[in-house]
Design a protein around this motif. Sequence first.
Motif, PDB file in Angstrom:
ATOM      1  N   VAL A   1       0.852  -0.911   0.114  1.00 22.98           N
ATOM      2  CA  VAL A   1       0.036  -0.046   0.188  1.00 22.98           C
ATOM      3  C   VAL A   1       0.875   1.096  -0.061  1.00 22.98           C
ATOM      4  O   VAL A   1       1.362   1.671   1.103  1.00 22.98           O
ATOM      5  CB  VAL A   1      -0.942  -0.047   1.199  1.00 22.98           C
ATOM      6  N   ILE A   2       1.231   1.769  -1.185  1.00 26.73           N
ATOM      7  CA  ILE A   2       2.117   2.892  -1.249  1.00 26.73           C
ATOM      8  C   ILE A   2       1.700   4.110  -0.591  1.00 26.73           C
ATOM      9  O   ILE A   2       2.537   4.833  -0.030  1.00 26.73           O
ATOM     10  CB  ILE A   2       2.414   3.330  -2.833  1.00 26.73           C
ATOM     11  N   GLY A   3       0.519   4.382  -0.307  1.00 24.29           N
ATOM     12  CA  GLY A   3      -0.102   5.574   0.369  1.00 24.29           C
ATOM     13  C   GLY A   3       0.104   5.409   1.789  1.00 24.29           C
ATOM     14  O   GLY A   3      -0.256   6.419   2.570  1.00 24.29           O
ATOM     15  N   ASN A   4       0.551   4.376   2.224  1.00 20.76           N
ATOM     16  CA  ASN A   4       0.639   4.420   4.030  1.00 20.76           C
ATOM     17  C   ASN A   4       1.852   5.037   4.610  1.00 20.76           C
ATOM     18  O   ASN A   4       2.085   4.924   5.846  1.00 20.76           O
ATOM     19  CB  ASN A   4       0.460   2.808   4.325  1.00 20.76           C
ATOM     20  N   GLY A   5       2.819   5.591   3.715  1.00 16.59           N
ATOM     21  CA  GLY A   5       4.017   6.049   4.699  1.00 16.59           C
ATOM     22  C   GLY A   5       5.085   5.344   4.864  1.00 16.59           C
ATOM     23  O   GLY A   5       6.252   5.689   5.254  1.00 16.59           O
ATOM     24  N   LEU A   6       4.877   3.879   4.463  1.00 13.15           N
ATOM     25  CA  LEU A   6       5.817   3.011   5.082  1.00 13.15           C
ATOM     26  C   LEU A   6       6.736   2.369   4.108  1.00 13.15           C
ATOM     27  O   LEU A   6       7.726   1.514   4.237  1.00 13.15           O
ATOM     28  CB  LEU A   6       5.274   1.843   5.837  1.00 13.15           C
ATOM     29  N   VAL A   7       6.454   2.717   2.856  1.00 16.30           N
ATOM     30  CA  VAL A   7       7.072   2.042   1.590  1.00 16.30           C
ATOM     31  C   VAL A   7       8.154   2.973   1.189  1.00 16.30           C
ATOM     32  O   VAL A   7       9.533   2.843   1.492  1.00 16.30           O
ATOM     33  CB  VAL A   7       6.082   1.441   0.715  1.00 16.30           C
ATOM     34  N   MET A   8       7.910   3.724   0.071  1.00 16.48           N
ATOM     35  CA  MET A   8       8.804   4.772  -0.448  1.00 16.48           C
ATOM     36  C   MET A   8       9.660   5.498   0.513  1.00 16.48           C
ATOM     37  O   MET A   8      10.845   5.799   0.490  1.00 16.48           O
ATOM     38  CB  MET A   8       7.909   5.268  -1.524  1.00 16.48           C
ATOM     39  N   GLU A   9       8.540   6.273   1.395  1.00 17.63           N
ATOM     40  CA  GLU A   9       9.244   7.489   2.231  1.00 17.63           C
ATOM     41  C   GLU A   9      10.340   6.832   3.063  1.00 17.63           C
ATOM     42  O   GLU A   9      11.321   7.799   3.399  1.00 17.63           O
ATOM     43  CB  GLU A   9       8.086   7.866   3.144  1.00 17.63           C
ATOM     44  N   THR A  10      10.385   5.470   3.475  1.00 11.87           N
ATOM     45  CA  THR A  10      11.305   4.989   4.420  1.00 11.87           C
ATOM     46  C   THR A  10      12.245   4.076   3.600  1.00 11.87           C
ATOM     47  O   THR A  10      13.056   3.604   4.320  1.00 11.87           O
ATOM     48  CB  THR A  10      10.341   4.308   5.403  1.00 11.87           C
ATOM     49  N   GLY A  11      12.187   3.886   2.315  1.00  7.68           N
ATOM     50  CA  GLY A  11      13.068   2.872   1.839  1.00  7.68           C
ATOM     51  C   GLY A  11      12.730   1.526   2.061  1.00  7.68           C
ATOM     52  O   GLY A  11      13.406   0.461   1.882  1.00  7.68           O
ATOM     53  N   ASP A  12      11.434   1.263   2.332  1.00  6.83           N
ATOM     54  CA  ASP A  12      10.726  -0.149   2.873  1.00  6.83           C
ATOM     55  C   ASP A  12      11.530  -0.552   3.705  1.00  6.83           C
ATOM     56  O   ASP A  12      12.176  -1.508   3.766  1.00  6.83           O
ATOM     57  CB  ASP A  12      10.564  -0.992   1.563  1.00  6.83           C
ATOM     58  N   SER A  13      11.839   0.049   4.790  1.00  7.41           N
ATOM     59  CA  SER A  13      12.744  -0.269   5.861  1.00  7.41           C
ATOM     60  C   SER A  13      12.286  -1.298   6.824  1.00  7.41           C
ATOM     61  O   SER A  13      11.028  -1.351   6.948  1.00  7.41           O
ATOM     62  CB  SER A  13      13.187   1.109   7.030  1.00  7.41           C
ATOM     63  N   ASP A  14      13.401  -2.175   7.614  1.00 10.26           N
ATOM     64  CA  ASP A  14      12.788  -3.417   8.360  1.00 10.26           C
ATOM     65  C   ASP A  14      12.474  -2.752   9.603  1.00 10.26           C
ATOM     66  O   ASP A  14      12.842  -1.723  10.235  1.00 10.26           O
ATOM     67  CB  ASP A  14      14.150  -4.198   8.478  1.00 10.26           C
ATOM     68  N   GLY A  15      11.448  -3.696  10.120  1.00  9.94           N
ATOM     69  CA  GLY A  15      11.456  -3.791  11.867  1.00  9.94           C
ATOM     70  C   GLY A  15      12.026  -4.798  12.278  1.00  9.94           C
ATOM     71  O   GLY A  15      12.498  -5.874  11.700  1.00  9.94           O
ATOM     72  N   ILE A  16      11.892  -5.205  13.605  1.00  9.18           N
ATOM     73  CA  ILE A  16      12.443  -6.259  14.068  1.00  9.18           C
ATOM     74  C   ILE A  16      11.446  -7.063  14.946  1.00  9.18           C
ATOM     75  O   ILE A  16      10.360  -6.553  15.785  1.00  9.18           O
ATOM     76  CB  ILE A  16      13.671  -6.038  15.330  1.00  9.18           C
ATOM     77  N   CYS A  17      10.997  -8.446  14.476  1.00 14.91           N
ATOM     78  CA  CYS A  17      10.026  -9.057  14.922  1.00 14.91           C
ATOM     79  C   CYS A  17      10.657 -10.170  15.970  1.00 14.91           C
ATOM     80  O   CYS A  17      11.591 -10.727  15.880  1.00 14.91           O
ATOM     81  CB  CYS A  17       9.345 -10.055  13.925  1.00 14.91           C
ATOM     82  N   HIS A  18       9.965 -10.157  17.043  1.00 14.36           N
ATOM     83  CA  HIS A  18      10.333 -10.689  18.274  1.00 14.36           C
ATOM     84  C   HIS A  18       9.477 -11.954  18.788  1.00 14.36           C
ATOM     85  O   HIS A  18       7.909 -11.623  18.372  1.00 14.36           O
ATOM     86  CB  HIS A  18      10.790 -10.162  19.660  1.00 14.36           C
ATOM     87  N   PRO A  19       9.825 -13.165  19.075  1.00 16.55           N
ATOM     88  CA  PRO A  19       8.646 -14.232  19.584  1.00 16.55           C
ATOM     89  C   PRO A  19       7.785 -13.663  20.742  1.00 16.55           C
ATOM     90  O   PRO A  19       8.263 -12.676  21.731  1.00 16.55           O
ATOM     91  CB  PRO A  19       9.419 -15.361  19.900  1.00 16.55           C
ATOM     92  N   VAL A  20       6.749 -14.012  20.718  1.00 15.13           N
ATOM     93  CA  VAL A  20       5.780 -13.663  21.611  1.00 15.13           C
ATOM     94  C   VAL A  20       4.841 -14.772  22.101  1.00 15.13           C
ATOM     95  O   VAL A  20       4.993 -15.970  21.472  1.00 15.13           O
ATOM     96  CB  VAL A  20       4.700 -12.445  21.415  1.00 15.13           C
TER      97      VAL A  20
ATOM     98  N   PHE B   1      -3.800   2.448   8.635  1.00 13.10           N
ATOM     99  CA  PHE B   1      -5.098   1.523   8.377  1.00 13.10           C
ATOM    100  C   PHE B   1      -5.848   2.174   7.396  1.00 13.10           C
ATOM    101  O   PHE B   1      -6.382   1.267   6.491  1.00 13.10           O
ATOM    102  CB  PHE B   1      -5.636   1.540   9.785  1.00 13.10           C
ATOM    103  N   CYS B   2      -6.003   3.433   7.270  1.00 11.20           N
ATOM    104  CA  CYS B   2      -6.998   4.030   6.349  1.00 11.20           C
ATOM    105  C   CYS B   2      -6.434   3.760   4.820  1.00 11.20           C
ATOM    106  O   CYS B   2      -7.187   3.498   3.901  1.00 11.20           O
ATOM    107  CB  CYS B   2      -7.173   5.523   6.568  1.00 11.20           C
ATOM    108  N   ALA B   3      -5.108   3.911   4.592  1.00 14.87           N
ATOM    109  CA  ALA B   3      -4.614   3.767   3.394  1.00 14.87           C
ATOM    110  C   ALA B   3      -4.695   2.220   2.928  1.00 14.87           C
ATOM    111  O   ALA B   3      -5.145   2.083   1.758  1.00 14.87           O
ATOM    112  CB  ALA B   3      -3.154   4.087   3.262  1.00 14.87           C
ATOM    113  N   LEU B   4      -4.635   1.377   3.790  1.00 13.88           N
ATOM    114  CA  LEU B   4      -4.805   0.003   3.314  1.00 13.88           C
ATOM    115  C   LEU B   4      -6.426  -0.136   2.765  1.00 13.88           C
ATOM    116  O   LEU B   4      -6.539  -0.566   1.917  1.00 13.88           O
ATOM    117  CB  LEU B   4      -4.732  -0.796   4.714  1.00 13.88           C
TER     118      LEU B   4
END
Length: 463
Positions: free
Chosen positions: A75-94, A436-439
């Motif tokens: 979803v390009i309009g969510n601000g998490l793709v192009m604007e950040t270089g599609d940067s990673d987060g860190i996922c931890h077990p829960v 969420f709204c962009a999605l």
Amino acid sequence: MSTSQTYDDRQAMLSSAKAMLDASPNLVFVDAFFADLNGVLRGKRLPARDALKLFKSGLRLPRSLVGVDVWGEDVIGNGLVMETGDSDGICHPVGEGLIPTPWTGDSTAQVMLMMGDTDGSPFLADPRQMLIEMKDRCAAADMFPVAAMELEFYLLARDTDDQGRPLTANMGATGRRVSDAKLYAMNELDAFSDFFSDLYAACDQQGVSLGAAIVEGGAGQFEVNLLHQDDPVRAADQAILFRRAVKGVADKHGLLSTFMAKPFGDLGGNGLHVHMSMLNGEGDNIFDDGTEKGSAKLLNAIAGLIDASPEAMIFLAPHLNSMRRFQDESHAPTRLTWGYENRTVAIRVPNDSGKNRRFEYRIAGADANPYLVLAALLAGVLDGVSNNKTAPASTTGNGYLTDAPRIPTSWRDALDCFAGGKILSPAFGPLFTQVFCALKQQEMRVANSRVTDFEYDSYLQAF
């Protein structure tokens, strides 16, 4: 296990994973996943030999993966793709850490993850993180929710009709196709006893606590109750694991399962009912005052839920198909009502008292994301109790015939109501609201571009 994990928690999870790996010589893969905003599981299948890395350093995944659409498209309009270089987060077990997936035999295990930012801070576009945020806000107000979910689903045949539409399953020794609803019928449960035996065994091995199973109102439709949890995040975790288990066990038995809100236009829809009580720091249920009506705080909470429900509809009924559940006399509520021991209303207060004094919230569909459903309910309860809101009069008799406001049933209107709302969007924050709204806007554009079979049948040769 606590959802706000300490070093000791993480070490215990690592030790448990090591023990499981040592005791599982045939284990080949570990599925590592989190639930995106739609509740779809996203992640990776790893060689079992690499599983311990998850517990030591986590798993890097793009943050934008939380907000992909239901088809898995960015979803390009969510601000998490192009604007950040599609940067990673860190996922931890829960949750429970490394647990079995019994429907695969002993070759695969699984672990649930939660997305965080690389600096260790919460990533509040992750739905599980948002539920933790709402739980913490309740705790700051001396409110500690106890929650349970009831999930409805259909068991279907693996084959389809000549137009690709689902068919009900064949059952029992006769092999006849399920053709009608047999509400609470024991012989229908008997016909699928092998499925349910494996499902309960699989959930038990995963620490998912199940209560009763019943036959519901649609042909081949069932409901299973998940037991109450004193941590709403654990309750949502268990709902996520339960849905995966149902699908896995059904596949093992040559069946297709679906939690789609309305798989058949003329049969009952699949609901997700939430039972919730609220304790204070001393362990007392603040909804109970020893009377038949319940405490003032119970009524405050109901008032907050009714006010928040229009804004919550995009979480309770998040997809195009979701809105089809809301039909009069359908056991899915259509008006913003509440009442004592009344299943025609949106919020039912069962005739229990003491520790068991609670409400049952009946609007959400089984296709909803459990984390966001519970986060929205907590925000509504907190708003009602904190502002001492006054509930409307309770409904007796047929809740479909009242003049109470109707539940919004337009997909577009539901999104607009959340985006412009005064309760949930401010509580969830600008990052979550934007993502969420962009999605949902992207999903609506795609849906609006599709021509349905109904339109072809009706119009192609008529004009």
